[in-house]
Design an enzyme around this catalytic site. Structure first.
Site, mmCIF file in Angstrom:
data_model
loop_
_atom_site.group_PDB
_atom_site.id
_atom_site.type_symbol
_atom_site.label_atom_id
_atom_site.label_comp_id
_atom_site.label_asym_id
_atom_site.label_seq_id
_atom_site.Cartn_x
_atom_site.Cartn_y
_atom_site.Cartn_z
ATOM 1 N N SER A 1 0.862 -1.184 0.000
ATOM 2 C CA SER A 1 0.000 0.000 0.000
ATOM 3 C C SER A 1 0.891 1.224 0.000
ATOM 4 O O SER A 1 2.043 1.167 0.461
ATOM 5 C CB SER A 1 -0.885 0.001 1.247
ATOM 6 N N TYR B 1 -2.228 -1.117 10.345
ATOM 7 C CA TYR B 1 -2.158 -1.126 8.884
ATOM 8 C C TYR B 1 -0.889 -0.436 8.400
ATOM 9 O O TYR B 1 -0.142 -0.978 7.563
ATOM 10 C CB TYR B 1 -3.388 -0.425 8.307
#
Length: 262
Positions: A141, A154
């Site tokens: 990401s 995350y």
């Protein structure tokens, strides 16, 4: 890597980016695509769409954090289509929690966002190294390059995923195995949209950073990135500029991100 005639395995491929990549790889001439997910019905649906369109695909139910399941996926691919050329470790998880996230959320984030990629590498590398070629695509990401406010597990685990991909690329590129880290910003998927609707700081920050892409846009960027064998595949071109700016002025970057997180 050109897709024509290649055998591909994907985890997390029942929905979103994984499903879009599976369809795009098949349309690009892949010899066979193994569509895997914990969602058996969703994986079967995507594989069915591919075969209905004239491609070759099979569905498999698999937990991407299980080395046993990953080995089974590779065995399925070999039995159905031949040796795996491209393994896409794509499954991911986000909980929208801070440093005080529950221990279970931290553990699950590490299992899915980091150890999945470790296990995938352990499973596919021996055969790829023996052949002197192969490709491992790690879906990370832009949060793994730039950070994201509001979601500690995350952000931390996606940084770890990028770090692992970099280590693998450094170690195995001389032996013919290529590695890429896919690092999109906001993509219109079930992982992000609920957070935007709920007004979560992390989701809102990602949505504000750049226009949301469709999963199909990301799949196209992946095909281009594989074709040129780029290490960082960045569907949002602005991420490259932001990453460079962060490296040149870390203190300023932290201040800017802190304002977004506030």
């Amino acid at each position: 890597m050109e897709l024509t005639g290649r055998v591909v395995v994907l985890t997390g491929a029942a929905h979103g980016i994984g499903a879009a990549m599976a369809r795009r790889f098949a349309a690009g001439g892949a010899a066979g695509v193994v569509v895997s997910d914990v969602d058996a019905e969703g994986a079967a649906r995507v594989a069915g769409e591919i075969t209905a369109a004239g491609g070759r695909a099979v569905a498999a139910t698999a937990d991407a954090t299980s080395k046993k399941d990953l080995k089974a996926l590779v065995a399925t691919a070999r039995a159905e289509f031949g040796p795996v050329d491209l393994f896409c470790a794509n499954a991911g998880a986000a909980f929208g929690t801070g440093v005080h996230a529950a221990d279970e959320q931290w553990a699950k984030s590490w299992e899915i966002n980091v150890l999945q990629h470790v296990h995938a590498a352990q499973v596919v590398l021996p055969a790829m190294l023996a052949r002197g070629e192969g490709y491992l695509l790690i879906t990370a990401s832009a949060a793994g390059l730039l950070g994201t406010p509001g979601d500690a597990p995350y952000s931390v685990t996606k940084h770890a995923a990028v770090g692992l991909a970099e280590w693998l690329a450094i170690t195995y590129r001389p032996r013919g195995v290529r590695v890429s880290a896919l690092c999109p910003l906001g993509v219109r998927t079930a992982l992000l949209e609920p957070g935007i609707a709920a007004g979560h700081p992390a989701a809102l920050a990602i949505a504000k950073a750049a226009p949301l892409l469709e999963p199909e846009d990301v799949a196209e960027a992946v095909v281009h990135g594989l074709g040129t064998e780029e290490f960082l595949i960045l569907p949002h071109e602005s991420v490259r500029e932001s990453f460079a700016r962060k490296a040149g002025a870390v203190e300023q970057w932290i201040d800017e991100m802190a304002v977004q997180g506030g």
